[in-house]
Scaffold this motif. Structure first.
Motif, PDB file in Angstrom:
ATOM      1  N   GLN A  50      15.338  -4.279   5.386  1.00 12.94           N
ATOM      2  CA  GLN A  50      14.807  -3.887   6.697  1.00 12.94           C
ATOM      3  C   GLN A  50      14.302  -5.097   7.467  1.00 12.94           C
ATOM      4  O   GLN A  50      14.494  -5.199   8.675  1.00 12.94           O
ATOM      5  CB  GLN A  50      13.687  -2.862   6.529  1.00 12.94           C
ATOM      6  CG  GLN A  50      14.191  -1.492   6.140  1.00 12.94           C
ATOM      7  CD  GLN A  50      13.059  -0.507   5.896  1.00 12.94           C
ATOM      8  OE1 GLN A  50      12.112  -0.785   5.180  1.00 12.94           O
ATOM      9  NE2 GLN A  50      13.177   0.660   6.495  1.00 12.94           N
ATOM     10  N   GLY A  65      23.606   2.202  15.007  1.00 13.12           N
ATOM     11  CA  GLY A  65      22.377   1.417  15.009  1.00 13.12           C
ATOM     12  C   GLY A  65      22.343   0.381  16.125  1.00 13.12           C
ATOM     13  O   GLY A  65      23.193   0.374  17.016  1.00 13.12           O
ATOM     14  N   ARG A  66      21.346  -0.494  16.058  1.00 13.03           N
ATOM     15  CA  ARG A  66      21.219  -1.598  17.030  1.00 13.03           C
ATOM     16  C   ARG A  66      22.494  -2.434  17.053  1.00 13.03           C
ATOM     17  O   ARG A  66      22.933  -2.903  18.105  1.00 13.03           O
ATOM     18  CB  ARG A  66      20.011  -2.466  16.636  1.00 13.03           C
ATOM     19  CG  ARG A  66      19.829  -3.701  17.504  1.00 13.03           C
ATOM     20  CD  ARG A  66      18.562  -4.466  17.138  1.00 13.03           C
ATOM     21  NE  ARG A  66      18.633  -5.169  15.873  1.00 13.03           N
ATOM     22  CZ  ARG A  66      19.170  -6.380  15.720  1.00 13.03           C
ATOM     23  NH1 ARG A  66      19.716  -7.010  16.736  1.00 13.03           N
ATOM     24  NH2 ARG A  66      19.174  -6.968  14.532  1.00 13.03           N
ATOM     25  N   LEU A  67      23.080  -2.645  15.897  1.00 12.87           N
ATOM     26  CA  LEU A  67      24.376  -3.318  15.752  1.00 12.87           C
ATOM     27  C   LEU A  67      25.227  -2.485  14.803  1.00 12.87           C
ATOM     28  O   LEU A  67      24.686  -1.836  13.906  1.00 12.87           O
ATOM     29  CB  LEU A  67      24.193  -4.710  15.121  1.00 12.87           C
ATOM     30  CG  LEU A  67      23.423  -5.766  15.889  1.00 12.87           C
ATOM     31  CD1 LEU A  67      23.188  -6.991  15.007  1.00 12.87           C
ATOM     32  CD2 LEU A  67      24.179  -6.160  17.141  1.00 12.87           C
ATOM     33  N   LEU A  75      27.285  -1.762  11.533  1.00 12.28           N
ATOM     34  CA  LEU A  75      27.212  -2.288  10.166  1.00 12.28           C
ATOM     35  C   LEU A  75      28.536  -2.007   9.486  1.00 12.28           C
ATOM     36  O   LEU A  75      29.012  -0.863   9.481  1.00 12.28           O
ATOM     37  CB  LEU A  75      26.062  -1.613   9.409  1.00 12.28           C
ATOM     38  CG  LEU A  75      25.954  -1.929   7.919  1.00 12.28           C
ATOM     39  CD1 LEU A  75      25.669  -3.417   7.692  1.00 12.28           C
ATOM     40  CD2 LEU A  75      24.861  -1.078   7.278  1.00 12.28           C
ATOM     41  N   GLY A 135      29.504  -6.675  14.953  1.00  7.81           N
ATOM     42  CA  GLY A 135      28.508  -6.111  14.051  1.00  7.81           C
ATOM     43  C   GLY A 135      28.120  -7.068  12.940  1.00  7.81           C
ATOM     44  O   GLY A 135      28.447  -8.253  12.971  1.00  7.81           O
ATOM     45  N   ALA A 179      17.204  -6.966   8.832  1.00  9.06           N
ATOM     46  CA  ALA A 179      17.861  -6.235   9.929  1.00  9.06           C
ATOM     47  C   ALA A 179      17.287  -6.613  11.284  1.00  9.06           C
ATOM     48  O   ALA A 179      17.993  -6.586  12.289  1.00  9.06           O
ATOM     49  CB  ALA A 179      17.735  -4.728   9.703  1.00  9.06           C
ATOM     50  N   LYS A 180      16.012  -6.972  11.334  1.00  9.60           N
ATOM     51  CA  LYS A 180      15.379  -7.349  12.595  1.00  9.60           C
ATOM     52  C   LYS A 180      15.922  -8.675  13.125  1.00  9.60           C
ATOM     53  O   LYS A 180      15.780  -8.977  14.306  1.00  9.60           O
ATOM     54  CB  LYS A 180      13.861  -7.465  12.416  1.00  9.60           C
ATOM     55  CG  LYS A 180      13.188  -6.169  12.032  1.00  9.60           C
ATOM     56  CD  LYS A 180      11.728  -6.401  11.711  1.00  9.60           C
ATOM     57  CE  LYS A 180      11.095  -5.142  11.134  1.00  9.60           C
ATOM     58  NZ  LYS A 180       9.787  -5.427  10.553  1.00  9.60           N
ATOM     59  N   LEU A 194      18.340  -1.330  11.021  1.00 10.75           N
ATOM     60  CA  LEU A 194      19.194  -1.362  12.218  1.00 10.75           C
ATOM     61  C   LEU A 194      19.128  -0.047  12.990  1.00 10.75           C
ATOM     62  O   LEU A 194      19.716   0.077  14.057  1.00 10.75           O
ATOM     63  CB  LEU A 194      20.650  -1.648  11.828  1.00 10.75           C
ATOM     64  CG  LEU A 194      20.973  -3.063  11.380  1.00 10.75           C
ATOM     65  CD1 LEU A 194      22.390  -3.143  10.815  1.00 10.75           C
ATOM     66  CD2 LEU A 194      20.782  -4.060  12.508  1.00 10.75           C
TER      67      LEU A 194
END
Length: 153
Positions: free
Chosen positions: A17, A70-72, A74, A100, A20-21, A50
């Motif tokens: 996690q 998600g944000r990007l 995967l 991604g 992921a940021k 994400l």
């Protein structure tokens, strides 16, 4: 190279996690470790970080699972079945160069087609506790050295 010890699957997910940021489009993360070492657990944490709320499963039989929400995106790859070759025909480079984050389990089986820059994360059992793992981060290239420095900070 940076090593740390985690004592639970939750801590392994927490590291995912945190990473992921920091990841950006086109980042490549290699996960190496024996069966049951925590590769998919780490990826679950990365996916959660994400903003992906789908259940993340090992893509052993499908080779690649894509998570787009998600944000990007995967791209989770398990290339164990490519031990005897065939990676050249899969177009993995398109994922590596894509929009991604690519996570590759058992990357040693596609070493000949990997880009020169990536973050290798080794997971290994350590100690007598079943849940204790040593996680080693090995960045290749300036982008990933910076990523590991940010993760430590």
């Amino acid at each position: 190279m940076q090593s740390m010890t985690v004592t639970s699957p939750a801590e392994t997910m927490q590291l995912g996690q945190q990473l992921a940021k920091l990841v950006q489009p086109g980042d490549l993360i290699l996960l190496d470790g024996d069966l049951g070492a925590g590769k998919t657990t780490f990826t679950k944490g990365l996916a959660a970080g994400l903003g992906i709320d789908r259940n993340v499963k090992s893509p052993t039989f499908t080779l690649i699972r894509e998570y787009q929400q998600g944000r990007l995106p995967l791209y989770h790859m398990d290339v164990y079945r490519l031990e005897d070759g065939g990676a050249e025909d899969l177009g993995l480079e398109e994922y590596f160069d894509g929009d991604g984050v690519s996570v590759v389990e058992w990357s040693q089986f596609i070493a000949d087609i990997l880009p020169s820059d990536y973050l290798r994360i080794g997971l290994s059992r350590s100690g007598t506790d079943d849940d204790q793992r040593t996680i080693t981060l090995t960045p290749k290239g300036a982008r990933y050295q910076q990523l590991v420095a940010q993760l430590e900070g």
